[in-house]
Design a protein around this motif. Structure first.
Motif, PDB file in Angstrom:
ATOM      1  N   VAL A 146      -0.219   4.405  -2.282  1.00  0.00           N
ATOM      2  CA  VAL A 146      -1.272   5.169  -2.063  1.00  0.00           C
ATOM      3  C   VAL A 146      -0.976   5.986  -0.810  1.00  0.00           C
ATOM      4  O   VAL A 146      -1.358   7.061  -0.246  1.00  0.00           O
ATOM      5  CB  VAL A 146      -2.554   4.511  -2.132  1.00  0.00           C
ATOM      6  CG1 VAL A 146      -3.081   3.900  -3.296  1.00  0.00           C
ATOM      7  CG2 VAL A 146      -2.215   3.040  -1.120  1.00  0.00           C
TER       8      VAL A 146
ATOM      9  N   THR B 149     -12.264   2.835  -0.651  1.00  0.00           N
ATOM     10  CA  THR B 149     -12.149   4.129   0.325  1.00  0.00           C
ATOM     11  C   THR B 149     -12.179   5.177  -0.662  1.00  0.00           C
ATOM     12  O   THR B 149     -13.032   6.390  -0.487  1.00  0.00           O
ATOM     13  CB  THR B 149     -10.892   4.245   1.220  1.00  0.00           C
ATOM     14  OG1 THR B 149     -11.259   2.958   2.091  1.00  0.00           O
ATOM     15  CG2 THR B 149     -11.006   5.677   2.129  1.00  0.00           C
ATOM     16  N   GLU B 150     -11.481   5.399  -1.692  1.00  0.00           N
ATOM     17  CA  GLU B 150     -11.335   6.436  -2.782  1.00  0.00           C
ATOM     18  C   GLU B 150     -12.556   6.542  -3.426  1.00  0.00           C
ATOM     19  O   GLU B 150     -13.316   7.995  -3.372  1.00  0.00           O
ATOM     20  CB  GLU B 150     -10.374   5.859  -3.869  1.00  0.00           C
ATOM     21  CG  GLU B 150     -10.356   6.864  -4.989  1.00  0.00           C
ATOM     22  CD  GLU B 150      -9.742   6.374  -6.382  1.00  0.00           C
ATOM     23  OE1 GLU B 150      -9.748   7.016  -7.171  1.00  0.00           O
ATOM     24  OE2 GLU B 150      -9.337   4.993  -6.427  1.00  0.00           O
TER      25      GLU B 150
ATOM     26  N   VAL C 260      -8.447   0.137  -0.293  1.00  0.00           N
ATOM     27  CA  VAL C 260      -8.066   1.543  -0.614  1.00  0.00           C
ATOM     28  C   VAL C 260      -9.120   2.113  -1.979  1.00  0.00           C
ATOM     29  O   VAL C 260      -9.180   3.249  -1.708  1.00  0.00           O
ATOM     30  CB  VAL C 260      -6.747   1.603  -1.216  1.00  0.00           C
ATOM     31  CG1 VAL C 260      -5.959   2.513  -2.024  1.00  0.00           C
ATOM     32  CG2 VAL C 260      -5.543   1.131  -0.005  1.00  0.00           C
TER      33      VAL C 260
ATOM     34  N   TYR D 153       0.737  -1.334   0.154  1.00  0.00           N
ATOM     35  CA  TYR D 153       0.163  -0.183   0.021  1.00  0.00           C
ATOM     36  C   TYR D 153       0.824   1.256  -0.004  1.00  0.00           C
ATOM     37  O   TYR D 153       0.246   2.202  -0.019  1.00  0.00           O
ATOM     38  CB  TYR D 153      -0.882  -0.119   1.068  1.00  0.00           C
ATOM     39  CG  TYR D 153      -1.869  -1.001   1.267  1.00  0.00           C
ATOM     40  CD1 TYR D 153      -3.140  -0.511   0.362  1.00  0.00           C
ATOM     41  CD2 TYR D 153      -1.781  -2.121   1.999  1.00  0.00           C
ATOM     42  CE1 TYR D 153      -4.314  -1.566   0.174  1.00  0.00           C
ATOM     43  CE2 TYR D 153      -3.131  -3.140   1.681  1.00  0.00           C
ATOM     44  CZ  TYR D 153      -4.133  -2.790   0.943  1.00  0.00           C
ATOM     45  OH  TYR D 153      -5.205  -3.768   0.986  1.00  0.00           O
TER      46      TYR D 153
END
Length: 258
Positions: free
Chosen positions: A105, A240-241, A237, A102
């Motif tokens: 990001v 969530t974006e 991720v 991750y």
């Protein structure tokens, strides 16, 4: 420095204990970047480096032929040839170029957060709800730019899970422009009537696509959120974006029509 025949000597005998032998190109017209990185990595791990320079093209060609290698730099440790920089990195660190991570990001969101905080303090004088809004919109810009820098790589990954793109391929090429453009307009709080619905549309499709691919179909995929070729896992991720974009779009629409 070794003389012009240094590359002909047997490196395995010299590469013992904490001494590593490194062959790298150091020529008037080319200083090998990977060779510099290999030297720095070896020294950072406590190795004494027997640094042997290949200073001409004939030397490089003769070295490759002698040792049966296609590239330089080349490193020897403990009497054995390790290989080039990437091989060295894998051998003496925990780095795995194929491992899911991750990190990209995390860095991107950290930059977005720092920028949002700077804008809030510089223009508003305090941290407010606008700080969160700027964080989301700036993240959209940065994520969009990551996609646009390698649009073909992004679309290949995106088409593996996005529901709309799989039905209409051009959408995969349009998506990064919508995300980037909406992020720019939201950051400037301009044309909300256009930016918010556009962001809400792509984010909703994105969220549904991720939920289906990861949590319903149980597929293990790389996330295209930071562009093509990333090792970021598809899941939390990307979801969530998309949820962040949806939330900000809805808030902006509510404020617009309130």
């Amino acid at each position: 420095m070794p003389d012009d025949t240094a590359f002909m000597t047997e490196p395995a005998a010299a590469a013992q204990g904490k001494t590593a032998v490194l062959y790298r190109m150091v020529m008037p017209s080319h200083l090998c970047p990977s060779g510099l990185k290999a030297e720095n990595l070896l020294r950072s791990k406590g190795y004494e480096v027997d640094d042997r320079h290949l200073t001409s093209r004939p030397q490089v060609d003769a070295f490759k032929e002698l040792h049966g290698v296609a590239t330089t730099p080349q490193v020897w440790i403990d009497g054995q040839r390790v290989g080039g920089y990437q091989d060295l990195r894998a051998a003496i660190t925990d780095h795995d170029p194929k491992a899911r991570t991750y990190r990209p990001v995390i860095y991107l969101f950290a930059v977005a957060a720092a920028t949002a905080i700077a804008l809030s303090i510089g223009f508003v004088g305090a941290l407010t709800w606008q700080t969160l809004g700027w964080f989301i919109s700036i993240s959209m810009i940065l994520l969009g730019m990551q996609k646009l820098r390698d649009i073909d790589g992004f679309t290949t990954g995106f088409l593996s899970y996005d529901l709309l793109a799989r039905r209409w391929v051009p959408y995969a090429y349009i998506y990064p422009w919508i995300e980037t453009g909406a992020g720019i307009l939201m950051t400037g709080m301009l044309l909300t009537w256009l930016a918010a619905p556009a962001a809400l549309f792509v984010a909703t499709i994105g969220a549904v696509s991720v939920i289906k691919a990861v949590y319903v179909d149980k597929r293990e995929l790389a996330c295209a959120c930071v562009g093509g070729g990333s090792n970021v896992p598809l899941g939390a991720v990307s979801l969530t974006e998309n949820l962040g974009m949806m939330a900000m779009s809805i808030v902006m629409l509510v404020l617009l029509f309130a």
